[in-house]
Design a protein around this motif. Structure first.
Motif, PDB file in Angstrom:
ATOM      1  N   LEU A  86      40.645  50.280  45.237  1.00  0.00           N
ATOM      2  CA  LEU A  86      40.907  51.571  44.605  1.00  0.00           C
ATOM      3  C   LEU A  86      42.350  52.023  44.853  1.00  0.00           C
ATOM      4  N   GLN A  87      42.832  51.796  46.052  1.00  0.00           N
ATOM      5  CA  GLN A  87      44.212  52.162  46.363  1.00  0.00           C
ATOM      6  C   GLN A  87      45.194  51.289  45.575  1.00  0.00           C
ATOM      7  N   GLU A  88      44.920  49.996  45.502  1.00  0.00           N
ATOM      8  CA  GLU A  88      45.827  49.091  44.801  1.00  0.00           C
ATOM      9  C   GLU A  88      45.812  49.323  43.287  1.00  0.00           C
ATOM     10  N   VAL A  89      44.641  49.608  42.736  1.00  0.00           N
ATOM     11  CA  VAL A  89      44.548  49.856  41.303  1.00  0.00           C
ATOM     12  C   VAL A  89      45.251  51.164  40.938  1.00  0.00           C
ATOM     13  N   SER A  90      45.228  52.141  41.836  1.00  0.00           N
ATOM     14  CA  SER A  90      45.921  53.403  41.546  1.00  0.00           C
ATOM     15  C   SER A  90      47.437  53.204  41.462  1.00  0.00           C
ATOM     16  N   ARG A  91      47.968  52.229  42.184  1.00  0.00           N
ATOM     17  CA  ARG A  91      49.411  51.931  42.104  1.00  0.00           C
ATOM     18  C   ARG A  91      49.768  51.245  40.791  1.00  0.00           C
ATOM     19  N   TRP A  92      48.922  50.329  40.352  1.00  0.00           N
ATOM     20  CA  TRP A  92      49.028  49.609  39.086  1.00  0.00           C
ATOM     21  C   TRP A  92      50.369  48.919  38.894  1.00  0.00           C
ATOM     22  N   ASN A  93      50.752  48.120  39.870  1.00  0.00           N
ATOM     23  CA  ASN A  93      51.894  47.232  39.678  1.00  0.00           C
ATOM     24  C   ASN A  93      51.421  45.803  39.954  1.00  0.00           C
ATOM     25  N   PRO A  94      52.129  44.808  39.460  1.00  0.00           N
ATOM     26  CA  PRO A  94      51.632  43.422  39.571  1.00  0.00           C
ATOM     27  C   PRO A  94      51.335  42.958  40.994  1.00  0.00           C
ATOM     28  N   ALA A  95      52.184  43.312  41.954  1.00  0.00           N
ATOM     29  CA  ALA A  95      51.968  42.851  43.317  1.00  0.00           C
ATOM     30  C   ALA A  95      50.681  43.432  43.909  1.00  0.00           C
ATOM     31  N   SER A  96      50.455  44.712  43.711  1.00  0.00           N
ATOM     32  CA  SER A  96      49.252  45.324  44.270  1.00  0.00           C
ATOM     33  C   SER A  96      48.001  44.846  43.544  1.00  0.00           C
ATOM     34  N   LEU A  97      48.091  44.624  42.244  1.00  0.00           N
ATOM     35  CA  LEU A  97      46.928  44.134  41.495  1.00  0.00           C
ATOM     36  C   LEU A  97      46.578  42.704  41.865  1.00  0.00           C
ATOM     37  N   LEU A  98      47.567  41.885  42.124  1.00  0.00           N
ATOM     38  CA  LEU A  98      47.280  40.511  42.547  1.00  0.00           C
ATOM     39  C   LEU A  98      46.652  40.489  43.937  1.00  0.00           C
ATOM     40  N   SER A  99      47.057  41.396  44.801  1.00  0.00           N
ATOM     41  CA  SER A  99      46.432  41.523  46.118  1.00  0.00           C
ATOM     42  C   SER A  99      44.977  41.952  45.976  1.00  0.00           C
ATOM     43  N   ALA A 100      44.731  42.932  45.113  1.00  0.00           N
ATOM     44  CA  ALA A 100      43.352  43.388  44.875  1.00  0.00           C
ATOM     45  C   ALA A 100      42.514  42.281  44.242  1.00  0.00           C
ATOM     46  N   ALA A 101      43.113  41.491  43.361  1.00  0.00           N
ATOM     47  CA  ALA A 101      42.382  40.402  42.714  1.00  0.00           C
ATOM     48  C   ALA A 101      41.987  39.320  43.718  1.00  0.00           C
ATOM     49  N   ALA A 102      42.881  39.011  44.646  1.00  0.00           N
ATOM     50  CA  ALA A 102      42.576  37.986  45.646  1.00  0.00           C
ATOM     51  C   ALA A 102      41.431  38.428  46.558  1.00  0.00           C
ATOM     52  N   SER A 103      41.475  39.660  47.024  1.00  0.00           N
ATOM     53  CA  SER A 103      40.388  40.131  47.886  1.00  0.00           C
ATOM     54  C   SER A 103      39.096  40.285  47.100  1.00  0.00           C
ATOM     55  N   SER A 104      39.198  40.592  45.830  1.00  0.00           N
ATOM     56  CA  SER A 104      38.007  40.712  44.989  1.00  0.00           C
ATOM     57  C   SER A 104      37.316  39.358  44.802  1.00  0.00           C
ATOM     58  N   ILE A 105      38.086  38.304  44.683  1.00  0.00           N
ATOM     59  CA  ILE A 105      37.506  36.963  44.548  1.00  0.00           C
ATOM     60  C   ILE A 105      36.792  36.554  45.838  1.00  0.00           C
ATOM     61  N   ILE A 106      37.385  36.854  46.979  1.00  0.00           N
ATOM     62  CA  ILE A 106      36.749  36.530  48.257  1.00  0.00           C
ATOM     63  C   ILE A 106      35.440  37.291  48.406  1.00  0.00           C
ATOM     64  N   THR A 107      35.448  38.565  48.043  1.00  0.00           N
ATOM     65  CA  THR A 107      34.226  39.367  48.123  1.00  0.00           C
ATOM     66  C   THR A 107      33.168  38.844  47.171  1.00  0.00           C
ATOM     67  N   TRP A 108      33.584  38.431  45.980  1.00  0.00           N
ATOM     68  CA  TRP A 108      32.615  37.885  45.027  1.00  0.00           C
ATOM     69  C   TRP A 108      31.993  36.599  45.561  1.00  0.00           C
ATOM     70  N   ALA A 109      32.798  35.764  46.218  1.00  0.00           N
ATOM     71  CA  ALA A 109      32.254  34.521  46.790  1.00  0.00           C
ATOM     72  C   ALA A 109      31.236  34.821  47.887  1.00  0.00           C
ATOM     73  N   LEU A 110      31.515  35.794  48.739  1.00  0.00           N
ATOM     74  CA  LEU A 110      30.544  36.174  49.774  1.00  0.00           C
ATOM     75  C   LEU A 110      29.283  36.778  49.157  1.00  0.00           C
ATOM     76  N   THR A 111      29.456  37.578  48.111  1.00  0.00           N
ATOM     77  CA  THR A 111      28.307  38.170  47.429  1.00  0.00           C
ATOM     78  C   THR A 111      27.477  37.087  46.756  1.00  0.00           C
ATOM     79  N   LEU A 112      28.128  36.084  46.225  1.00  0.00           N
ATOM     80  CA  LEU A 112      27.420  34.963  45.607  1.00  0.00           C
ATOM     81  C   LEU A 112      26.606  34.198  46.654  1.00  0.00           C
ATOM     82  N   LEU A 113      27.158  34.042  47.845  1.00  0.00           N
ATOM     83  CA  LEU A 113      26.421  33.391  48.932  1.00  0.00           C
ATOM     84  C   LEU A 113      25.202  34.221  49.333  1.00  0.00           C
ATOM     85  N   ALA A 114      25.389  35.520  49.466  1.00  0.00           N
ATOM     86  CA  ALA A 114      24.256  36.399  49.803  1.00  0.00           C
ATOM     87  C   ALA A 114      23.215  36.391  48.687  1.00  0.00           C
ATOM     88  N   MET A 115      23.653  36.306  47.435  1.00  0.00           N
ATOM     89  CA  MET A 115      22.707  36.240  46.318  1.00  0.00           C
ATOM     90  C   MET A 115      21.899  34.946  46.368  1.00  0.00           C
TER      91      MET A 115
END
Length: 164
Positions: A86-115
């Protein structure tokens, strides 16, 4: 501004995921606490091989221990990812969005494991209502986290194209 739609979708999905991850972490924390409290009473008459796994969950089946622990890890990582996202998306610049995207992929992988563990627990059989709730939320979170990851990636692409 063509990226306004991606920003709105990403923010909405991050808020929805934050609420669901808090619920999953709370239920998983309760289940872990319940298992720890009930283990001495449930295993008092069993032989030593049954005591290899230190926590016994009388509210579920044999997959419950792994599912609860991975759901707790997923919930905590998901909360952190949603808050920072939420903090990174509010900034809306490429560097912050790429950081948010990387952590989002890691979270999705963990959620997929839990699923996957939730599906295994469903296929084994009996479990309590609170575990069924956590299984349902985990399965729904897998889809919404994937959509959120896609929205953040789309926003990162749009923000990088607008910048140059």
């Amino acid at each position: 501004m063509a990226s306004g739609g991606s920003k709105t979708v990403a923010t909405t999905l991050l808020l929805v995921n934050l609420i669901m991850y808090v619920i999953v972490a709370a239920i998983a924390g309760w289940a872990l606490n319940y298992g720890v409290n009930e283990t001495p009473y449930s295993l008092s008459g069993l032989t030593p091989p049954a005591r290899l796994f230190p926590i016994y969950f009388p509210i579920g089946n044999l997959a419950t221990g792994f599912f609860v622990i991975f759901s707790l890890i997923t919930g905590v990582v998901g909360i952190a990812t949603s808050l920072t996202g939420l903090q990174e998306v509010s900034r809306w610049n490429p560097a912050s969005l790429l950081s948010a995207a990387a952590s989002s992929i890691i979270t999705w992988a963990l959620t997929l494991l839990a699923m996957g563990l939730a599906c295994k627990e469903i296929s084994i059989g009996w479990r309590s209502a609170s575990l069924r709730t956590m299984e349902t939320l985990t399965i729904v979170l897998t889809g919404t986290q994937l959509l959120c990851t896609g929205a953040i990636h789309a926003g990162a692409k749009n923000a990088s194209l607008e910048r140059f």
